[in-house]
Enzyme design. Structure first.
Site, PDB file in Angstrom:
ATOM      1  N   GLU A 135       0.017 -22.849 -14.376  1.00 30.33           N
ATOM      2  CA  GLU A 135      -0.377 -22.011 -15.525  1.00 30.33           C
ATOM      3  C   GLU A 135      -1.858 -21.639 -15.412  1.00 30.33           C
ATOM      4  OE1 GLU A 135       1.107 -23.529 -19.306  1.00 30.33           O
ATOM      5  OE2 GLU A 135       3.155 -23.266 -18.614  1.00 30.33           O
ATOM      6  N   GLU A 175       9.438 -24.406 -15.170  1.00 31.84           N
ATOM      7  CA  GLU A 175       9.428 -24.982 -16.524  1.00 31.84           C
ATOM      8  C   GLU A 175      10.334 -24.135 -17.398  1.00 31.84           C
ATOM      9  OE1 GLU A 175       5.662 -26.062 -18.297  1.00 31.84           O
ATOM     10  OE2 GLU A 175       4.846 -26.654 -16.346  1.00 31.84           O
TER      11      GLU A 175
HETATM   12  O1  AHR Z   1       5.924 -28.966 -20.322  1.00 33.84           O
HETATM   13  C1  AHR Z   1       4.813 -29.070 -21.172  1.00 33.84           C
HETATM   14  C2  AHR Z   1       3.679 -28.126 -20.809  1.00 33.84           C
HETATM   15  O2  AHR Z   1       4.112 -26.801 -20.958  1.00 33.84           O
HETATM   16  C3  AHR Z   1       3.181 -28.176 -19.387  1.00 33.84           C
HETATM   17  O3  AHR Z   1       2.224 -29.157 -19.193  1.00 33.84           O
HETATM   18  C4  AHR Z   1       2.561 -26.828 -19.206  1.00 33.84           C
HETATM   19  O4  AHR Z   1       2.604 -26.404 -17.864  1.00 33.84           O
HETATM   20  C5  AHR Z   1       3.352 -25.941 -20.152  1.00 33.84           C
HETATM   21  O5  AHR Z   1       2.519 -25.192 -20.959  1.00 33.84           O
END
Ligand code: AHR
Length: 493
Positions: free
Chosen positions: A173, A297
């Site tokens: 990110e 994610e």
């Molecule tokens: O999964 C939780 C968080 O969500 C992670 O650390 C981040 O990469 C995303 O914003």
């Protein structure tokens, strides 16, 4: 009762469904690692070298193919040298709960966990607060087989042989918690980092660049203009299902209205649109799909459970989550030409977890059962289908009633289908364009939509055998009940 029609020619395969689409994510966040997977050697909970035995068994049952670690946002504050050797240096986890961590779970423990699970490790490298040197030294420590200074340090720490590392993420990110960069700045940083990201052990390490947040199509465009397959094996995509769409009030995991339920489904279905649009951009620059898309994610993100640390992101998991998991996994299967990996956030005790624990008690969530049901899709060939299914109109949002994917492996066909309607069943007529459908076997996951598996030992949401289908000449009629996930294994002769 609604009716839908599914046509297919079982010889028309599209792409391989890489089993790593069924991957997971473990971050130093809440009780995912500490007091989750890792309880320490002195715990009364059965463990091997501090790693919970029942967790390993549960994850092996769903044949976890790949595990991402150590974050997430945490990865960009993680300095690996603090987590090796006898004397570990504690660190502040500033992103998640503000706790000081022991660093007892580090590189050796993670690779040992992957070894126990039989899965590929996927490391997220620190670009945000790290250096090119730090990342390149981590790779030397892990993968160098000879007697370099860092390889000797690894050996002194008890690991003679180098480890194999297949996946390396460079920054997480980076448009947000990983550095708030613009895509142009990230691309320059990435090109530099990847130059020194050497893999000494095996030649096929996949370097993964930080891709877009949700529907940031410009990020993908800039990456694809500036990277090529020599630099990059894949780019990532992060997209979470937030029921209300409002991050300051996301909605509760257990008590939700019908409207919130349908918002959750609609928000989940958006995954298909964003993958389609990012893929179209990638196709312009890379028509042969050499650079893959890794959705590392995904999952439901609700308000944290009352009474729990807000930085721990702990939430329960209901039948609604099972439908969300099925929709997402069907979407990833359908895009498997471009999507080579996906990682549910997160594997344990955090967000849409497959496992939750309370002390020594361990619960398999409805999401875990969906991963179990979808096992036959691992490394199968996706079959091209044509589905004519009813559309639902709920609270001003239109959405398809059914989500599905069909694959073939070892001469058998495997269909997974979910019905997101809260109150209407759907009859699905399966029509194989060549030959007959035979030898069908079916399973189902269904329960009242608010049901979940709690720590009282009752399993309210799980997989059962299902006989809701009948042969209709060469075709087959399958009843897909309201709010259910159904699988069908069959032959086409
Ligand atoms: O999964 C939780 C968080 O969500 C992670 O650390 C981040 O990469 C995303 O914003």
């Amino acid at each position: 009762m609604k009716t839908a029609y599914l046509k297919f020619d079982s010889n028309r395969t599209v792409s391989k469904i890489n089993k790593e689409i069924y991957g997971h994510f473990s971050e130093h966040l809440g009780r995912c690692i500490y007091n989750g997977i890792y309880v320490g050697k002195d715990s009364s909970i059965p463990n091997v070298d501090g790693i919970r035995t029942d967790v390993v068994e549960a994850l092996k049952e769903i044949e976890i193919p790949v595990l991402r670690w150590p974050g997430g946002c945490f990865a960009d504050e993680y300095h690996w040298k603090n987590g090796i050797g006898k004397a570990r240096t504690p660190m502040l986890n500033s992103n998640w709960g503000g706790l000081v961590e022991s660093n007892d779970f580090g590189t050796h423990e993670f690779f040992e966990l992957c070894n126990m699970l039989g899965c590929e490790p996927y490391l997220a490298g620190n670009m945000g607060s790290g250096t090119v040197q730090e990342l390149s030294e981590w790779l030397e420590y892990i993968t160098y087989g000879g007697d370099s200074p860092l390889a000797l340090e690894r050996k002194a720490n008890g690991r003679e042989q180098p480890w194999k590392l297949k996946y390396l993420g460079i920054g997480n990110e980076t448009w947000g918690c990983g550095g708030n960069m613009k895509p142009e700045a990230y691309v320059d940083e990435y090109r530099k980092y990847q130059t020194f990201a050497k893999n000494y052990c095996n030649g096929d390490m996949v370097k993964i660049a930080c891709g877009p947040n949700s529907d940031d199509y410009n990020w993908t465009e800039v990456l694809m203009q500036n990277l090529n397959e020599w630099h990059t094996g894949a780019i990532t995509l992060h997209y979470y299902t937030v029921p209300t769409g409002d991050w300051s009030h996301k909605g509760a995991a257990l008590s939700f209205s019908d409207e919130e339920y349908y918002q959750t489904i609609s928000s989940t279905l958006y995954m298909d649109e964003i993958i389609t649009k990012h893929s179209a951009i990638m196709d312009k620059y890379d028509p042969d799909c050499k650079i893959k898309l890794v959705v590392d994610e995904w999952g439901c993100w609700y308000d944290v459970e009352e009474g729990t640390n807000p930085g721990f992101l702990y939430q329960q998991n209901t039948m609604r989550d099972a439908i969300v998991a099925a929709i997402n996994l069907n979407i990833f299967n359908s895009h498997s030409k471009r999507v080579s990996m996906a990682n549910l956030a997160q594997v344990m005790n955090v967000l849409q977890a497959t496992l939750i624990s309370d002390g020594e008690r361990l619960v398999k969530t409805p999401t875990w059962y969906v991963f179990k049901m979808f096992l036959p899709h691992h490394d199968a060939e996706l079959i091209k289908t044509s589905l004519a299914a009813p559309e639902l109109e709920q609270y001003g949002k239109a959405m398809p009633m059914l989500s599905h994917s069909l694959s073939k492996k070892d001469g058998k066909l495997y269909l997974t289908v979910s019905n997101c309607s809260l109150d209407e069943d759907c009859t699905l007529l399966l029509d194989a364009e060549c030959g007959r459908i035979t030898c069908a076997k079916s399973q189902i996951i269904t329960a009242p939509i608010h049901d979940y598996n709690d720590f009282d030992g009752k399993v309210n949401v799980s997989i059962s055998d299902y006989d809701g289908f009948e042969q209709a000449d060469d075709k087959l009629m399958l009843n897909v009940p309201a709010h259910s996930v159904v699988s069908l294994c069959f032959e086409n002769q």
